[in-house]
Scaffold this active site. Sequence first.
Site, PDB file in Angstrom:
ATOM      1  N   ARG A  33      21.158  38.723  42.540  1.00  0.00           N
ATOM      2  CA  ARG A  33      22.617  38.641  42.567  1.00  0.00           C
ATOM      3  C   ARG A  33      23.033  38.158  43.942  1.00  0.00           C
ATOM      4  NH1 ARG A  33      26.760  43.760  42.355  1.00  0.00           N
ATOM      5  NH2 ARG A  33      26.536  43.572  44.630  1.00  0.00           N
TER       6      ARG A  33
ATOM      7  N   GLU B  17      29.763  48.532  33.263  1.00  0.00           N
ATOM      8  CA  GLU B  17      29.185  49.585  34.108  1.00  0.00           C
ATOM      9  C   GLU B  17      30.125  50.769  34.248  1.00  0.00           C
ATOM     10  OE1 GLU B  17      28.713  47.233  37.749  1.00  0.00           O
ATOM     11  OE2 GLU B  17      30.074  48.653  38.691  1.00  0.00           O
TER      12      GLU B  17
ATOM     13  N   GLU C   2      29.862  38.904  36.320  1.00  0.00           N
ATOM     14  CA  GLU C   2      30.029  40.311  35.943  1.00  0.00           C
ATOM     15  C   GLU C   2      31.448  40.780  36.227  1.00  0.00           C
ATOM     16  OE1 GLU C   2      27.120  42.705  37.876  1.00  0.00           O
ATOM     17  OE2 GLU C   2      28.376  44.475  37.800  1.00  0.00           O
TER      18      GLU C   2
ATOM     19  N   ASP D 299      28.776  39.132  40.809  1.00  0.00           N
ATOM     20  CA  ASP D 299      29.675  40.213  40.379  1.00  0.00           C
ATOM     21  C   ASP D 299      31.080  39.932  40.902  1.00  0.00           C
ATOM     22  OD1 ASP D 299      29.324  43.867  40.473  1.00  0.00           O
ATOM     23  OD2 ASP D 299      30.876  42.569  39.626  1.00  0.00           O
TER      24      ASP D 299
ATOM     25  N   TYR E  18      33.867  42.270  47.907  1.00  0.00           N
ATOM     26  CA  TYR E  18      32.933  43.229  47.320  1.00  0.00           C
ATOM     27  C   TYR E  18      31.486  42.798  47.546  1.00  0.00           C
ATOM     28  CZ  TYR E  18      29.672  45.107  44.154  1.00  0.00           C
ATOM     29  OH  TYR E  18      28.535  45.665  43.682  1.00  0.00           O
TER      30      TYR E  18
ATOM     31  N   HIS F 231      33.595  41.713  40.109  1.00  0.00           N
ATOM     32  CA  HIS F 231      34.007  43.103  40.388  1.00  0.00           C
ATOM     33  C   HIS F 231      35.476  43.344  40.076  1.00  0.00           C
ATOM     34  CE1 HIS F 231      33.615  47.073  42.353  1.00  0.00           C
ATOM     35  NE2 HIS F 231      32.362  46.898  42.023  1.00  0.00           N
TER      36      HIS F 231
ATOM     37  N   ARG G 175      26.771  46.463  30.055  1.00  0.00           N
ATOM     38  CA  ARG G 175      26.218  47.096  31.245  1.00  0.00           C
ATOM     39  C   ARG G 175      26.293  48.615  31.264  1.00  0.00           C
ATOM     40  NH1 ARG G 175      24.695  45.385  35.633  1.00  0.00           N
ATOM     41  NH2 ARG G 175      26.101  46.380  37.110  1.00  0.00           N
TER      42      ARG G 175
ATOM     43  N   TRP H  25      39.674  47.363  42.889  1.00  0.00           N
ATOM     44  CA  TRP H  25      38.577  47.200  43.859  1.00  0.00           C
ATOM     45  C   TRP H  25      37.315  46.794  43.144  1.00  0.00           C
ATOM     46  CZ3 TRP H  25      33.777  49.661  44.344  1.00  0.00           C
ATOM     47  CH2 TRP H  25      33.056  49.218  45.460  1.00  0.00           C
TER      48      TRP H  25
ATOM     49  N   GLU I 108      19.599  46.224  36.462  1.00  0.00           N
ATOM     50  CA  GLU I 108      19.954  46.197  37.888  1.00  0.00           C
ATOM     51  C   GLU I 108      19.083  47.207  38.629  1.00  0.00           C
ATOM     52  OE1 GLU I 108      24.036  46.992  38.641  1.00  0.00           O
ATOM     53  OE2 GLU I 108      23.867  46.787  40.796  1.00  0.00           O
TER      54      GLU I 108
END
Length: 402
Positions: free
Chosen positions: A148, A262, A236, A210, A160, A212, A283, A402, A339
């Site tokens: 990543r 996630e 992601e 990502d 991030y 995020h 995820r 965030w 991951e």
Amino acid sequence: MSTIERAEVFVASPGRTFVTLRITTSDGVTGLGDATLNGRELAVASYLRDHLVPLLVGRDPARVEDIWQYLYRGAYWRRGPVTMTAISAVDTALWDIKGKTAGLPVYQLLGGRSRDGVLAYSHASGTDVPELLDDVQRFLDLGYRAVRAQAAVPDVGGTYGVRKGRVYEPAATALPDEQPWDTQAYLNFAPGYLAAVRERFGFGFHLLHDVHHRLTPLEAAQFGKRVEDCRLFWMEDPTPAENQEAFRLIRQHTTTPVAVGENLTSIWDVQHLITEQLVDYVRTTVAHAGGLTHLRRIFDLAALYQVRTGSHGATDLSPISLAANVHLDLAVPNFGIQEYMGHAEETTEVFHGGVTFADGMLHPAEEPGLGVAYDEKAAERFPYQARYLPVARRLDGSVHDW
Ligand code: CS2
Ligand code: MG
């Protein structure tokens, strides 16, 4: 019949804060569960200690599904990260016990090996592009076949994923660190550094990124389109996933694969993403989506729609839930990628055993159960420290994701 004799909750901060559940049966068999919810750890510790432990003592530990249904339906107030992380920890500990009682590693109870190993990806990052490229090289040299890439956006302190030190740890302050965020600057910069990675290293490895949760659906569609030539393994969390329908717009505009989940904690939270094939990877994890019992249901639903697994595996998922996820990853037919950020030195002083990494892949322990031991004596050397995840604010001062 063996019964659950006691269930203990340990909160300690070896490298970072972890909440660990240990269930002990009347036969003296112990099982471990990861109850860590980054930034809200004590809420789960209390949910377990004050509300679930009294319900567990005396039950038959072999009745894993029944206990899952009892804790989920019996709460009346269903779903959500605190409830589901607590149920996940109980479920994981009971599978650990079941494996130990059967004398088998847990993956053997989940259908046995479907693959030789579990493809892993880790996190390369940099405060600028040259540093990122050096870090990608480092992970390729370590044998990773998937990396990543995240780089700091110039003048955007809240980018991030930029590591400081050995492992990336975003929960680093005693109160939330409020970080500035500028979407336009990110959209102007990120596609360039992803292209630079491909430019330097080619296409012989999987490249992931990502976002995020930072973009609107349309911005995410634009971003996905812009990076198509980078042939990402996935982008992601391109946009917050509470609104599952939002991903239809992304799908209409780009073929860049999408990974989500996630921070989603039940099959209902990913149901439309999967059944409408709005994502390519799901995820969700053992740690936060109901343990092995529920995560296996999510992965089986995903398999019906050609959606593959891509479980979260950041430092705030302890070696227990990482090991449990790898046991499931080894067995499911629609495995995608796992991951693996690794953990701090101190963490490995408290959690012994678990997964091993070799030649780009992860392997679970072959011993009965999950293959992880928790050293509560060592944990006493790392008392709990309250740590929060950052909060992002746009340049006008308003709160952003965030
Ligand atoms: C990230 C995490 O690993 C990832 O993909 O999204 O770093 C995430 O920010 C943390 O795990 C949140 O606790
Ligand atoms: Mg992520």
